[in-house]
Design an enzyme around this catalytic site. Structure first.
Site, short mmCIF file in Angstrom:
data_model
loop_
_atom_site.label_atom_id
_atom_site.label_comp_id
_atom_site.label_asym_id
_atom_site.label_seq_id
_atom_site.Cartn_x
_atom_site.Cartn_y
_atom_site.Cartn_z
N CYS A 1 0.84 -1.19 0.00
CA CYS A 1 0.00 0.00 0.00
C CYS A 1 0.88 1.25 0.00
O CYS A 1 1.58 1.51 -0.97
CB CYS A 1 -1.00 -0.05 1.16
SG CYS A 1 -2.34 1.15 0.97
N HIS B 1 -3.74 -4.67 0.14
CA HIS B 1 -3.19 -5.25 1.36
C HIS B 1 -3.30 -6.78 1.29
O HIS B 1 -4.38 -7.32 1.52
CB HIS B 1 -3.98 -4.75 2.59
CG HIS B 1 -3.67 -3.35 2.95
ND1 HIS B 1 -2.69 -3.01 3.84
CD2 HIS B 1 -4.23 -2.18 2.53
CE1 HIS B 1 -2.65 -1.70 3.97
NE2 HIS B 1 -3.56 -1.17 3.18
N GLU C 1 -2.20 -8.92 3.37
CA GLU C 1 -2.45 -9.44 4.72
C GLU C 1 -3.93 -9.37 5.09
O GLU C 1 -4.36 -10.01 6.04
CB GLU C 1 -1.59 -8.71 5.74
CG GLU C 1 -2.05 -7.33 6.12
CD GLU C 1 -1.74 -6.21 5.13
OE1 GLU C 1 -2.01 -5.04 5.48
OE2 GLU C 1 -1.25 -6.48 4.01
#
Length: 183
Positions: free
Chosen positions: A60, A165, A167
């Site tokens: 990001c 993202h 994650e």
């Protein structure tokens, strides 16, 4: 979840003992670059990534910091690891609600070892109002559409970045992180 033991680096010299570097990002470009500069991180990042060729994954804002400069909150210089400018989606013509928050489709333009075994047109989780506009189109790995097409994955040599993202992108996002950690 991936059976790796990440280490949060608190001192720029600790980068020297790292095998891989993940540069996360939440916040604004200008303040992040100020923190990197004031903390003495930039010379060690350059040494480890550009000279020693350690793999770097920018996520990001971490991806945006890899660029030459940004227009967020006025002009700011970036790390310039991958030539390109960080631009507002609005200034590029996006009329959709900003920031973009939520799942969106990623269209792979070419193969890359970190997207191995991930189907094209998979959805990932985004939170952004600014995007990386690469100077060299060969650095663009994927694009995403949010009112306009923009670069969602970039790579040059040992440097890789995602606007989304991983994650927060379920199993498919973890696969990208696993590919990076196992490469």
């Amino acid at each position: 979840k991936l059976n790796f033991k990440p280490k949060i680096i608190l001192n720029p010299d600790e980068l020297n003992s790292s095998r891989r570097i993940i540069l996360p990002g939440v916040g604004s470009f200008k303040s992040a670059m100020s923190l990197l500069t004031e903390g003495g991180w930039i010379s060690n990042l350059k040494k480890n990534v550009l000279e020693n060729k350690k793999p770097l994954f920018g996520i990001c804002l971490g991806m945006q910091l890899l660029g030459t400069d940004s227009e967020e909150h006025g002009h700011s210089e970036g790390l310039n690891f991958i030539p390109g400018k960080i631009k507002s989606l609005k200034n590029l013509g996006c009329k959709d609600k900003l920031p973009q928050i939520g799942w969106n489709t990623v269209n792979f333009k070419k193969d890359h070892k970190y997207i191995k075994d991930i189907p094209n047109l998979s959805d990932f989780y985004f939170v952004n109002s600014f995007v990386f506009s690469p100077l060299n189109q060969e650095d663009l790995i994927s694009s995403t559409n949010y009112g306009i097409d923009f670069c969602s994955i970039i790579s040059n040599k040992n440097i890789f970045g995602t606007q989304f993202h991983p994650e927060k992108s379920s199993k498919i996002g973890l696969k990208i992180l696993e590919n990076f950690l196992n490469a």
